[in-house]
Design a protein around this motif. Structure first.
Motif, short mmCIF file in Angstrom:
data_model
loop_
_atom_site.label_atom_id
_atom_site.label_comp_id
_atom_site.label_asym_id
_atom_site.label_seq_id
_atom_site.Cartn_x
_atom_site.Cartn_y
_atom_site.Cartn_z
N LYS A 11 0.85 -1.19 0.00
CA LYS A 11 0.00 0.00 0.00
C LYS A 11 0.89 1.24 0.00
O LYS A 11 1.96 1.24 0.60
CB LYS A 11 -0.88 0.03 1.25
CG LYS A 11 -1.96 -1.00 1.27
CD LYS A 11 -2.79 -0.89 2.54
CE LYS A 11 -3.86 -1.97 2.51
NZ LYS A 11 -4.63 -2.02 3.72
N ASN A 12 0.41 2.27 -0.66
CA ASN A 12 0.99 3.61 -0.61
C ASN A 12 2.13 3.87 -1.58
O ASN A 12 2.56 5.01 -1.70
CB ASN A 12 1.47 3.97 0.80
CG ASN A 12 0.40 3.78 1.83
OD1 ASN A 12 -0.75 4.14 1.62
ND2 ASN A 12 0.74 3.20 2.96
N GLY A 61 2.49 3.83 6.85
CA GLY A 61 1.33 3.05 6.43
C GLY A 61 1.70 1.69 5.87
O GLY A 61 1.05 0.69 6.18
N ASN A 64 2.59 -0.63 8.57
CA ASN A 64 1.45 -0.96 9.44
C ASN A 64 0.22 -1.39 8.66
O ASN A 64 -0.88 -1.46 9.22
CB ASN A 64 1.15 0.24 10.33
CG ASN A 64 2.26 0.46 11.33
OD1 ASN A 64 2.31 -0.20 12.35
ND2 ASN A 64 3.15 1.38 11.03
N ASP A 65 0.39 -1.66 7.38
CA ASP A 65 -0.67 -2.14 6.49
C ASP A 65 -1.91 -1.25 6.53
O ASP A 65 -3.04 -1.72 6.72
CB ASP A 65 -1.04 -3.59 6.82
CG ASP A 65 -1.83 -4.25 5.69
OD1 ASP A 65 -1.67 -3.84 4.53
OD2 ASP A 65 -2.62 -5.16 5.99
N CYS A 66 -1.67 0.06 6.38
CA CYS A 66 -2.78 0.99 6.32
C CYS A 66 -2.51 2.05 5.25
O CYS A 66 -1.36 2.28 4.88
CB CYS A 66 -3.07 1.65 7.67
SG CYS A 66 -1.87 2.86 8.21
N ASP A 67 -3.56 2.66 4.78
CA ASP A 67 -3.43 3.73 3.80
C ASP A 67 -2.74 4.93 4.46
O ASP A 67 -2.96 5.20 5.64
CB ASP A 67 -4.82 4.13 3.31
CG ASP A 67 -4.77 5.13 2.19
OD1 ASP A 67 -4.71 6.34 2.49
OD2 ASP A 67 -4.78 4.71 1.02
N ALA A 70 -4.74 7.26 6.46
CA ALA A 70 -5.32 6.75 7.70
C ALA A 70 -4.30 6.70 8.85
O ALA A 70 -4.61 6.18 9.91
CB ALA A 70 -5.90 5.36 7.47
#
Length: 85
Positions: A11-12, A61, A64-67, A70
């Motif tokens: 992601k990202n 992100g 931490n496996d987030c967008d 976020a």
């Protein structure tokens, strides 16, 4: 995500940012874990890449496996303080 996940699949990171990361030896999630995100940011900056604080949000992100949008506000504030913003 597996530690062997290619950086361009995280992601990202789009093709351009994946290229930047690969230029300093970050090819997989495992490689990304080996870096302190600030050291990585400054290594990329020193290579002449136009990294911004949003890039630090993207690194956080990805780890931490987030967008990147976020990322918790506390983390964003900590990043801004660390960068002297």
């Amino acid at each position: 995500m597996k530690d062997t996940t290619p950086i361009k699949e995280l992601k990202n990171f789009g093709p351009k940012s994946a290229f930047w990361l690969e230029s300093v030896g970050v090819f997989t999630l495992s490689d990304l874990y080996k870096w302190n995100m600030y050291d990585l940011y400054f290594a990329l900056h020193d290579e002449g890449y136009p990294v911004s604080r949003n890039f630090l949000y993207a690194i956080y992100g990805a780890l931490n496996d987030c967008d990147w949008r976020a990322v918790p506000e506390k983390v964003k504030k900590d990043i801004q303080v660390h960068l002297g913003l």
